[in-house]
Scaffold this motif. Structure first.
Motif, PDB file in Angstrom:
ATOM      1  N   LYS A  32       4.026   5.769  -5.410  1.00  0.00           N
ATOM      2  CA  LYS A  32       4.441   5.511  -6.795  1.00  0.00           C
ATOM      3  C   LYS A  32       4.441   6.773  -7.668  1.00  0.00           C
ATOM      4  CE  LYS A  32       3.878   2.437 -10.671  1.00  0.00           C
ATOM      5  NZ  LYS A  32       3.200   1.278 -11.222  1.00  0.00           N
ATOM      6  N   PRO A  33       3.440   7.644  -7.568  1.00  0.00           N
ATOM      7  CA  PRO A  33       3.479   8.851  -8.406  1.00  0.00           C
ATOM      8  C   PRO A  33       4.697   9.741  -8.141  1.00  0.00           C
ATOM      9  CG  PRO A  33       1.281   8.530  -7.507  1.00  0.00           C
ATOM     10  CD  PRO A  33       2.191   7.532  -6.829  1.00  0.00           C
ATOM     11  N   LEU A  34       5.338   9.575  -6.992  1.00  0.00           N
ATOM     12  CA  LEU A  34       6.509  10.390  -6.660  1.00  0.00           C
ATOM     13  C   LEU A  34       7.824   9.660  -6.905  1.00  0.00           C
ATOM     14  CD1 LEU A  34       5.305  11.847  -3.249  1.00  0.00           C
ATOM     15  CD2 LEU A  34       5.246  12.955  -5.485  1.00  0.00           C
ATOM     16  N   ALA A  35       7.764   8.531  -7.575  1.00  0.00           N
ATOM     17  CA  ALA A  35       8.935   7.654  -7.703  1.00  0.00           C
ATOM     18  C   ALA A  35      10.208   8.405  -8.071  1.00  0.00           C
ATOM     19  CB  ALA A  35       8.655   6.559  -8.717  1.00  0.00           C
ATOM     20  N   SER A  36      10.144   9.285  -9.025  1.00  0.00           N
ATOM     21  CA  SER A  36      11.359   9.977  -9.445  1.00  0.00           C
ATOM     22  C   SER A  36      11.796  11.037  -8.433  1.00  0.00           C
ATOM     23  CB  SER A  36      11.170  10.614 -10.822  1.00  0.00           C
ATOM     24  OG  SER A  36      10.151  11.600 -10.758  1.00  0.00           O
ATOM     25  N   ASP A  37      10.894  11.440  -7.551  1.00  0.00           N
ATOM     26  CA  ASP A  37      11.206  12.481  -6.568  1.00  0.00           C
ATOM     27  C   ASP A  37      11.349  11.935  -5.147  1.00  0.00           C
ATOM     28  OD1 ASP A  37      11.204  14.614  -8.389  1.00  0.00           O
ATOM     29  OD2 ASP A  37       9.017  14.763  -8.284  1.00  0.00           O
ATOM     30  N   THR A  38      11.418  10.621  -4.999  1.00  0.00           N
ATOM     31  CA  THR A  38      11.450  10.022  -3.662  1.00  0.00           C
ATOM     32  C   THR A  38      12.627  10.518  -2.836  1.00  0.00           C
ATOM     33  OG1 THR A  38      10.316   8.063  -4.473  1.00  0.00           O
ATOM     34  CG2 THR A  38      11.456   7.848  -2.389  1.00  0.00           C
ATOM     35  N   LYS A  39      13.817  10.560  -3.420  1.00  0.00           N
ATOM     36  CA  LYS A  39      14.993  11.008  -2.667  1.00  0.00           C
ATOM     37  C   LYS A  39      14.835  12.450  -2.215  1.00  0.00           C
ATOM     38  CE  LYS A  39      18.345   7.808  -4.562  1.00  0.00           C
ATOM     39  NZ  LYS A  39      19.531   7.614  -5.370  1.00  0.00           N
ATOM     40  N   ARG A  40      14.281  13.274  -3.078  1.00  0.00           N
ATOM     41  CA  ARG A  40      14.071  14.680  -2.738  1.00  0.00           C
ATOM     42  C   ARG A  40      13.035  14.813  -1.618  1.00  0.00           C
ATOM     43  NH1 ARG A  40      11.434  19.491  -5.134  1.00  0.00           N
ATOM     44  NH2 ARG A  40      10.052  18.073  -6.224  1.00  0.00           N
ATOM     45  N   LEU A  41      11.976  14.002  -1.677  1.00  0.00           N
ATOM     46  CA  LEU A  41      10.944  14.018  -0.642  1.00  0.00           C
ATOM     47  C   LEU A  41      11.527  13.599   0.715  1.00  0.00           C
ATOM     48  CD1 LEU A  41       7.940  14.314   0.151  1.00  0.00           C
ATOM     49  CD2 LEU A  41       7.676  11.890  -0.449  1.00  0.00           C
ATOM     50  N   VAL A  42      12.322  12.542   0.718  1.00  0.00           N
ATOM     51  CA  VAL A  42      12.955  12.079   1.958  1.00  0.00           C
ATOM     52  C   VAL A  42      13.861  13.170   2.518  1.00  0.00           C
ATOM     53  CG1 VAL A  42      14.580  10.418   2.941  1.00  0.00           C
ATOM     54  CG2 VAL A  42      12.744   9.621   1.435  1.00  0.00           C
ATOM     55  N   ALA A  43      14.619  13.812   1.663  1.00  0.00           N
ATOM     56  CA  ALA A  43      15.514  14.890   2.105  1.00  0.00           C
ATOM     57  C   ALA A  43      14.713  16.043   2.700  1.00  0.00           C
ATOM     58  CB  ALA A  43      16.372  15.378   0.938  1.00  0.00           C
ATOM     59  N   MET A  44      13.563  16.352   2.119  1.00  0.00           N
ATOM     60  CA  MET A  44      12.728  17.427   2.648  1.00  0.00           C
ATOM     61  C   MET A  44      12.173  17.048   4.021  1.00  0.00           C
ATOM     62  SD  MET A  44      11.032  18.735  -0.990  1.00  0.00           S
ATOM     63  CE  MET A  44       9.414  18.566  -0.428  1.00  0.00           C
ATOM     64  N   PHE A  45      11.723  15.801   4.180  1.00  0.00           N
ATOM     65  CA  PHE A  45      11.237  15.345   5.487  1.00  0.00           C
ATOM     66  C   PHE A  45      12.360  15.380   6.528  1.00  0.00           C
ATOM     67  CE2 PHE A  45       7.620  12.892   3.375  1.00  0.00           C
ATOM     68  CZ  PHE A  45       6.659  13.822   3.760  1.00  0.00           C
ATOM     69  N   GLN A  46      13.554  14.971   6.123  1.00  0.00           N
ATOM     70  CA  GLN A  46      14.682  15.006   7.053  1.00  0.00           C
ATOM     71  C   GLN A  46      14.986  16.442   7.481  1.00  0.00           C
ATOM     72  OE1 GLN A  46      17.504  12.817   4.659  1.00  0.00           O
ATOM     73  NE2 GLN A  46      17.247  10.974   5.903  1.00  0.00           N
ATOM     74  N   ALA A  47      14.901  17.371   6.559  1.00  0.00           N
ATOM     75  CA  ALA A  47      15.135  18.777   6.885  1.00  0.00           C
ATOM     76  C   ALA A  47      14.084  19.281   7.870  1.00  0.00           C
ATOM     77  CB  ALA A  47      15.129  19.626   5.613  1.00  0.00           C
ATOM     78  N   LEU A  48      12.829  18.866   7.687  1.00  0.00           N
ATOM     79  CA  LEU A  48      11.781  19.251   8.632  1.00  0.00           C
ATOM     80  C   LEU A  48      12.066  18.703  10.024  1.00  0.00           C
ATOM     81  CD1 LEU A  48       8.536  18.754   6.514  1.00  0.00           C
ATOM     82  CD2 LEU A  48       9.428  20.902   7.420  1.00  0.00           C
ATOM     83  N   VAL A  49      12.425  17.434  10.102  1.00  0.00           N
ATOM     84  CA  VAL A  49      12.711  16.812  11.395  1.00  0.00           C
ATOM     85  C   VAL A  49      13.893  17.507  12.062  1.00  0.00           C
ATOM     86  CG1 VAL A  49      13.535  14.694  12.515  1.00  0.00           C
ATOM     87  CG2 VAL A  49      11.692  14.583  10.818  1.00  0.00           C
ATOM     88  N   GLU A  50      14.946  17.777  11.290  1.00  0.00           N
ATOM     89  CA  GLU A  50      16.114  18.453  11.850  1.00  0.00           C
ATOM     90  C   GLU A  50      15.748  19.849  12.349  1.00  0.00           C
ATOM     91  OE1 GLU A  50      19.002  18.175   8.708  1.00  0.00           O
ATOM     92  OE2 GLU A  50      19.198  16.001   8.978  1.00  0.00           O
ATOM     93  N   GLY A  51      14.890  20.541  11.632  1.00  0.00           N
ATOM     94  CA  GLY A  51      14.450  21.863  12.057  1.00  0.00           C
ATOM     95  C   GLY A  51      13.661  21.798  13.352  1.00  0.00           C
ATOM     96  N   ILE A  52      12.794  20.808  13.475  1.00  0.00           N
ATOM     97  CA  ILE A  52      12.022  20.628  14.709  1.00  0.00           C
ATOM     98  C   ILE A  52      12.953  20.306  15.867  1.00  0.00           C
ATOM     99  CG2 ILE A  52      10.360  19.097  15.866  1.00  0.00           C
ATOM    100  CD1 ILE A  52       8.949  18.893  13.091  1.00  0.00           C
ATOM    101  N   ALA A  84       0.838  -1.208   0.000  1.00  0.00           N
ATOM    102  CA  ALA A  84       0.000   0.000   0.000  1.00  0.00           C
ATOM    103  C   ALA A  84       0.871   1.255   0.000  1.00  0.00           C
ATOM    104  CB  ALA A  84      -0.941  -0.011   1.198  1.00  0.00           C
ATOM    105  N   ASP A  85       1.937   1.242   0.786  1.00  0.00           N
ATOM    106  CA  ASP A  85       2.866   2.383   0.808  1.00  0.00           C
ATOM    107  C   ASP A  85       3.489   2.596  -0.572  1.00  0.00           C
ATOM    108  OD1 ASP A  85       2.388   2.877   3.477  1.00  0.00           O
ATOM    109  OD2 ASP A  85       4.294   2.039   4.175  1.00  0.00           O
TER     110      ASP A  85
END
Length: 125
Positions: A97-117, A91-92
């Motif tokens: 799947k629609p973000l397949a080509s942007d997955t690494k960028r999405l993960v990096a953005m989430f990591q930046a959010l967590v680091e900021g918090i 399911a995940d």
């Protein structure tokens, strides 16, 4: 939706999967499962009662602490956890799947959010 065929709620799935995998490495108590899963102790207690009633876990005497009970997953529970994990991973994968080509960028953005918090929390903000 992915858990419906297995008749598991999200909390039941999280605790069953956590107990299945971590239970192979250590003797688990209700308190430890709450800590590992991030589910509050009261909810953990209620969910474990439901899992026990369904025959998916057992509470047995703790080998080192006579006051505590060890939580063990039954064979039926382990089999169900393995199937449910595959369904959740599928399911995940379908969801992202629609973000397949942007997955690494999405993960990096989430990591930046967590680091900021984490920085804000460390600074007391």
């Amino acid at each position: 939706m992915a858990l419906q065929p297995y008749e598991l709620t999200h909390s039941q799935f999280v605790l069953l999967a956590t107990a299945t995998w971590f239970g192979a490495e250590e003797t688990l108590t209700q308190a430890r499962l709450s800590q590992l899963s991030g589910i509050d102790p009261m909810t953990t207690s209620q969910v474990l009662r439901a899992l026990e009633a369904a025959g998916l876990i057992e509470r047995i005497d703790h080998p080192h602490d006579p006051r505590a009970k060890a939580i063990t997953v039954t064979k039926v529970g382990r089999d169900l956890a393995r199937k449910a994990v595959v369904a959740v991973e599928d399911a995940d994968a379908a969801f992202f799947k629609p973000l397949a080509s942007d997955t690494k960028r999405l993960v990096a953005m989430f990591q930046a959010l967590v680091e900021g918090i984490e920085r804000a929390e460390a600074d007391g903000k």
